[in-house]
Motif scaffolding. Structure first.
Motif, PDB file in Angstrom:
ATOM      1  N   ASN A   2       0.809  -1.211   0.000  1.00 19.80           N
ATOM      2  CA  ASN A   2       0.000   0.000   0.000  1.00 19.80           C
ATOM      3  C   ASN A   2       0.842   1.261   0.000  1.00 19.80           C
ATOM      4  O   ASN A   2       0.344   2.326  -0.309  1.00 19.80           O
ATOM      5  N   SER A   4       2.842   3.339  -1.736  1.00 14.93           N
ATOM      6  CA  SER A   4       3.358   3.759  -3.040  1.00 14.93           C
ATOM      7  C   SER A   4       2.966   5.206  -3.271  1.00 14.93           C
ATOM      8  O   SER A   4       2.112   5.760  -2.587  1.00 14.93           O
ATOM      9  N   ASP A   7      -1.711   7.166  -6.992  1.00 17.46           N
ATOM     10  CA  ASP A   7      -3.076   7.235  -6.476  1.00 17.46           C
ATOM     11  C   ASP A   7      -3.907   6.084  -7.050  1.00 17.46           C
ATOM     12  O   ASP A   7      -3.376   5.181  -7.680  1.00 17.46           O
ATOM     13  N   LYS A   8      -5.195   6.104  -6.820  1.00 16.98           N
ATOM     14  CA  LYS A   8      -6.050   4.990  -7.250  1.00 16.98           C
ATOM     15  C   LYS A   8      -6.145   4.877  -8.772  1.00 16.98           C
ATOM     16  O   LYS A   8      -6.491   3.842  -9.300  1.00 16.98           O
ATOM     17  N   ASN A   9      -5.825   5.956  -9.493  1.00 20.52           N
ATOM     18  CA  ASN A   9      -5.836   5.929 -10.954  1.00 20.52           C
ATOM     19  C   ASN A   9      -4.482   5.564 -11.552  1.00 20.52           C
ATOM     20  O   ASN A   9      -4.348   5.502 -12.766  1.00 20.52           O
ATOM     21  N   GLY A  10      -3.477   5.348 -10.707  1.00 25.79           N
ATOM     22  CA  GLY A  10      -2.160   4.967 -11.187  1.00 25.79           C
ATOM     23  C   GLY A  10      -1.270   6.135 -11.548  1.00 25.79           C
ATOM     24  O   GLY A  10      -0.299   5.966 -12.277  1.00 25.79           O
ATOM     25  N   ASP A  12       1.278   9.275 -10.337  1.00 25.10           N
ATOM     26  CA  ASP A  12       2.091   9.700  -9.205  1.00 25.10           C
ATOM     27  C   ASP A  12       2.005  11.224  -9.021  1.00 25.10           C
ATOM     28  O   ASP A  12       1.217  11.893  -9.678  1.00 25.10           O
ATOM     29  N   HIS A  17       1.681   8.421 -15.285  1.00 25.01           N
ATOM     30  CA  HIS A  17       1.012   7.146 -15.034  1.00 25.01           C
ATOM     31  C   HIS A  17       2.064   6.045 -14.957  1.00 25.01           C
ATOM     32  O   HIS A  17       3.110   6.106 -15.600  1.00 25.01           O
ATOM     33  N   TRP A  18       1.804   4.997 -14.183  1.00 30.55           N
ATOM     34  CA  TRP A  18       2.783   3.927 -14.025  1.00 30.55           C
ATOM     35  C   TRP A  18       3.048   3.223 -15.350  1.00 30.55           C
ATOM     36  O   TRP A  18       4.160   2.718 -15.589  1.00 30.55           O
TER      37      TRP A  18
END
Length: 75
Positions: A2, A4, A7-10, A12, A17-18
């Motif tokens: 948990n 990281s 956020d919940k959408n990936g 940072d 985005h990841w």
């Protein structure tokens, strides 16, 4: 897992985005692989051996695939 920075959408903190990080890594490997394939003869031979082994499509027995791995000539 948990803890990281995503956020919940990936996304940072910087708005990346990841999957963008993953695409960057894949692109870097592809560029290196392309360079090494055409400029390093030992890597070229290794890559051709891997391509020969992957070319076994399931219709040939595994012994045939291993035999192709051991052969050291270009078809």
């Amino acid at each position: 897992m948990n803890n990281s920075n995503f956020d919940k959408n990936g996304v940072d903190n910087s708005g990346t985005h990841w999957l963008q990080y993953a695409a960057f890594v894949v692109t870097a490997f592809a560029i290196y692989f392309g360079w090494a394939f055409f400029n390093d003869s030992s890597f070229h031979r290794f890559a051709v051996k891997i391509f020969k082994f992957w070319n076994c499509n399931g219709y040939n027995p595994l012994s045939y695939c291993i035999m192709r791995w051991k052969l050291d000539f270009y078809p």
